[in-house]
Design an enzyme around this catalytic site. Structure first.
Site, PDB file in Angstrom:
ATOM      1  N   GLY A   1       0.802  -1.223   0.000  1.00 52.78           N
ATOM      2  CA  GLY A   1       0.000   0.000   0.000  1.00 52.78           C
ATOM      3  C   GLY A   1       0.835   1.273   0.000  1.00 52.78           C
ATOM      4  N   SER A   2       0.292   2.304   0.644  1.00 50.97           N
ATOM      5  CA  SER A   2       0.825   3.664   0.525  1.00 50.97           C
ATOM      6  C   SER A   2       2.212   3.862   1.111  1.00 50.97           C
ATOM      7  CB  SER A   2      -0.147   4.648   1.188  1.00 50.97           C
ATOM      8  OG  SER A   2      -1.394   4.619   0.533  1.00 50.97           O
ATOM      9  N   SER A   3       2.736   2.907   1.850  1.00 53.78           N
ATOM     10  CA  SER A   3       4.098   3.053   2.369  1.00 53.78           C
ATOM     11  C   SER A   3       5.107   3.274   1.251  1.00 53.78           C
ATOM     12  CB  SER A   3       4.492   1.816   3.182  1.00 53.78           C
ATOM     13  OG  SER A   3       3.751   1.736   4.377  1.00 53.78           O
TER      14      SER A   3
END
Length: 704
Positions: free
Chosen positions: A390-392
């Site tokens: 995801g957004s990491s």
């Protein structure tokens, strides 16, 4: 009357000829004996007195392992042992006799005695009955070379009945078990007969009767012990037993390196990776032999225990992190919609050296015997399993935008849902309005990453129209991500590292956008930690290391030897580019954790250690061990967190990965709770040690 002549009986010619031949043969024999004695006598005497020298190697204890604070992690526990050395002239009946004597002196487990073992022994003890199992016609076939001699023995084994081998008593089975160990050894190499639960009485009894048992000896063997029980066991690895010896799949490799078949070797992970230094130097013994018997033994070189490893791991911190993971997994499992959740991972590493401080993984499951739920070590999952994070990953997307010229520091986009041709709308969790590169990281804007990816691919966004992207953009973005350690091997000093999986379907524009927000390719928790470390230290991708130093063995108990080798930091690559680029990404990470509105501010805002971080939520499909139970892919949520602290002078980088957390609502923040508690624990331990509050029982002497 004529005088009658007396008749003579002549000696037949053939008889005279036979006497002549005998005379010739005896004469030849006498001449030959004379030649042997007079001409070659000295040579034959020298041959009789000739000796042979055979060199054998005796194993030594393996090197130990310590954590970074010199606390013992893996040690060797000495054990009494009974060994047997087979000499070249040893006959089978003699071995049987020795086994019978030894069986009266020790208790030997008979569980490993097989039916073929029993049949072999029955044939040895009943030679006449065994001979009767072979027919005359079968023996004739051997003479006529229609059948090989070894096939007769196979026939004997097949014809020994169950009734025959049922006759053995418990004492005889012990003899068979011991004889089995005798036969498993190699000439002039000691093999273990018994090294577990050898009592003091057994050791003494055998010692007193060594003269009666050629080849038998008493010695001290060792067994691997783990001071922290199951903590990190999967990563520390395993060592083969004396019974296993060299694994069959690696036998040629080890035999070419002066191992013997019954040597114990590292089978997995650290034990296997550092086998060359842990194995030590064997004692080399020269056996002087004459007429097949050992007449003298000389030690050529003294053995030396294996070198010791100083791990980069902090075992006190490792244990605390594991407890945090367990507590949060149990807490999450008590909620609804978490039926697929079964694991969580945390990696802590020094961003300045690459040393791995903690590599923790716990997995929820059921004990196959008791049926009770339990938590098991799954630290290996940090390098062997991968997930959409995801957004990491957005820090890498922003930096890739800088490097490709798609964006520049301060570039802004209006965050609202995108209308893609023939596809559902794609956007952030809400419309965020105008966002810059930094605020896009702080608020975790998907749209900013989408627009950046479109520009990298040379496309243009017009509502409900194709983006016109260049498919080469997938490779461009992946190559730039790899500079951070995403999607490639991190280089950690452990075998079997996974690189993750790359999506192969690139038929629609939306998949490139998914890649830009970490929802297409998969990455390991270790890769995520290396990514965080690269951002923390200003753009250097360091090779993660599990071993900090290699030390020479010490002759003193509980003391460390001198340093043999120190592991220096290894830079795999540098990001390159302008300083301001990495500074903008770092500022975005700082705002995530330290400013209101940041996606991790609730957990890290106001902390004295000033963390920088990036949260991640990935909409994924379950692909775990229960996948076969479902007819269709099950949508699920993966939660991640990557960061470092302090933000202005990073000393620790971290990654948290919790896959398959929940299905549907309600949402959960287990990744942030774990991250907060782990960072709190790290700085609390550091503070306590500075004040001298660390546990004195866990300290080991540093003899530098």
């Amino acid at each position: 009357m004529a005088k009658e002549k007396k008749k003579k009986t002549p000696i037949p010619f053939r008889l005279n000829f036979m006497f002549f031949l005998i005379f010739i043969l005896f004469s030849s024999l006498i001449i030959r004996l004379g030649i042997v004695q007079i001409v070659y006598g000295d040579d034959y005497l020298r041959e009789v007195d000739r000796t042979e020298n055979d060199v054998a190697n005796t194993p030594v204890p393996r090197g130990k392992m310590y954590d970074r604070n010199f606390n013992p992690v893996v040690d060797n526990e000495p054990r009494n042992a009974i060994t047997y050395t087979k000499y070249p002239n040893t006959k089978t009946p003699d071995m049987v006799k020795t086994a019978e004597i030894l069986a009266t002196l020790i208790e030997k487990d008979t569980k490993k005695v097989t039916i073929p073992d029993k049949k072999d022994f029955w044939i040895l003890k009943h030679p006449k009955e065994a001979e009767a199992l072979i027919t005359k016609s079968e023996r004739r076939k051997v003479t006529e070379k229609k059948l090989e001699q070894k096939n007769l023995y196979k026939l004997q084994l097949e014809r020994v009945t169950e009734e025959n081998i049922k006759e053995f008593t418990k004492d005889e089975l012990e003899v068979i078990a011991i004889f089995r160990e005798f036969n498993s050894g190699y000439a002039l190499t000691p093999s273990i007969v018994k090294n577990k639960d050898v009592s003091t009485k057994e050791f003494a009894r055998v010692s007193e009767h060594l003269d009666e048992m050629p080849g038998v000896d008493v010695t001290t063997d060792w067994e691997r012990t783990y001071k922290y029980d199951e903590t990190l066991r999967s990563v520390l690895g395993k060592v083969s037993s004396s019974e296993e010896g060299i694994p069959s799949e690696n036998i040629d490799y080890y035999l070419a390196r002066d191992y013997t078949r019954n040597d114990r070797v590292g089978k997995s992970y650290i034990e296997k990776q550092y086998e060359d230094v842990l194995r030590g130097q064997k004692t080399r013994v020269e056996n002087v032999m004459s007429k097949g018997e050992v007449i003298q033994t000389n030690t050529l070189t003294e053995g030396q225990s294996g070198k010791d490893l100083i791990l980069s791991i902090d075992m006190e911190l490792q244990q605390k992190v594991e407890k945090i993971i367990e507590s949060e997994l149990w807490r999450a499992k008590a909620r609804g919609n978490t039926y697929l959740l079964d694991r969580a991972f945390v990696v802590l590493m020094d961003p300045n050296t690459g040393e791995v401080l903690t590599m923790a993984g716990r997995q929820y499951g059921r004990n196959s015997e008791t049926g009770l739920t339990e938590m098991n070590d799954f630290a290996l999952g940090n390098i062997t399993t991968s997930y959409t994070i995801g957004s990491s990953v957005k820090g890498a997307t922003v930096y890739t935008g800088y490097q490709t010229g798609a964006i520049s520091p301060g570039s802004a986009f209006f965050d609202r849902k995108l209308d893609l041709a023939g596809a559902p709308k794609k956007g952030s969790y809400s419309d965020l309005g105008y966002v810059t590169d930094v605020s896009a990281l702080k608020k975790s804007s998907n749209v900013y990453m989408f627009m950046t990816a479109i520009k990298i691919a040379g496309g243009h966004y017009i509502p409900n129209r194709p983006l016109g992207i260049n498919r080469e953009a997938y490779a461009i973005m992946r190559n730039h991500y790899a500079q951070f350690g995403l999607g490639v091997r991190t280089g950690i000093d452990l075998p079997n590292e996974s690189v993750g999986f790359k999506g192969v379907d690139m038929s629609t524009d939306g998949l490139l956008l998914d890649l830009s927000i970490g929802q297409y390719d998969t990455y390991t928790p270790m890769q995520l930690a290396q990514y965080a470390s690269t951002i923390a230290n200003g753009g250097k991708r360091l090779e993660p290391r599990m071993v900090k130093e290699i030390r020479n063995p010490s002759d003193e108990h509980n003391q460390l030897g001198s340093v043999f080798k120190s592991m220096s930091p290894k830079v795999l690559n540098e990001l390159g580019g302008k300083d301001v680029w990495i500074q903008r990404v770092q500022e975005g990470f700082r705002q995530v954790a330290q400013e209101p509105g940041g996606t991790a501010y609730k957990y890290f805002g106001g902390k004295s250690y000033r963390a920088a971080a990036k949260t991640g939520t990935a909409e994924a499909y379950y692909d775990g061990p229960r996948r076969s139970q479902y007819s269709a892919p099950v949508p699920t949520i993966n939660l991640t967190l990557a960061g470092y602290a302090p933000n202005n002078n990073p000393e620790v980088a971290f990654s948290v990965v919790v896959p398959w957390v929940y299905q549907g609502k309600p949402a959960d923040d287990i990744n942030k709770r774990i991250g907060e508690q782990v960072m709190d624990a790290y700085f609390k331990i550091k503070e306590d040690r500075a004040k001298g509050k660390s546990d004195p029982d866990k300290k080991a002497e540093d003899t530098q």
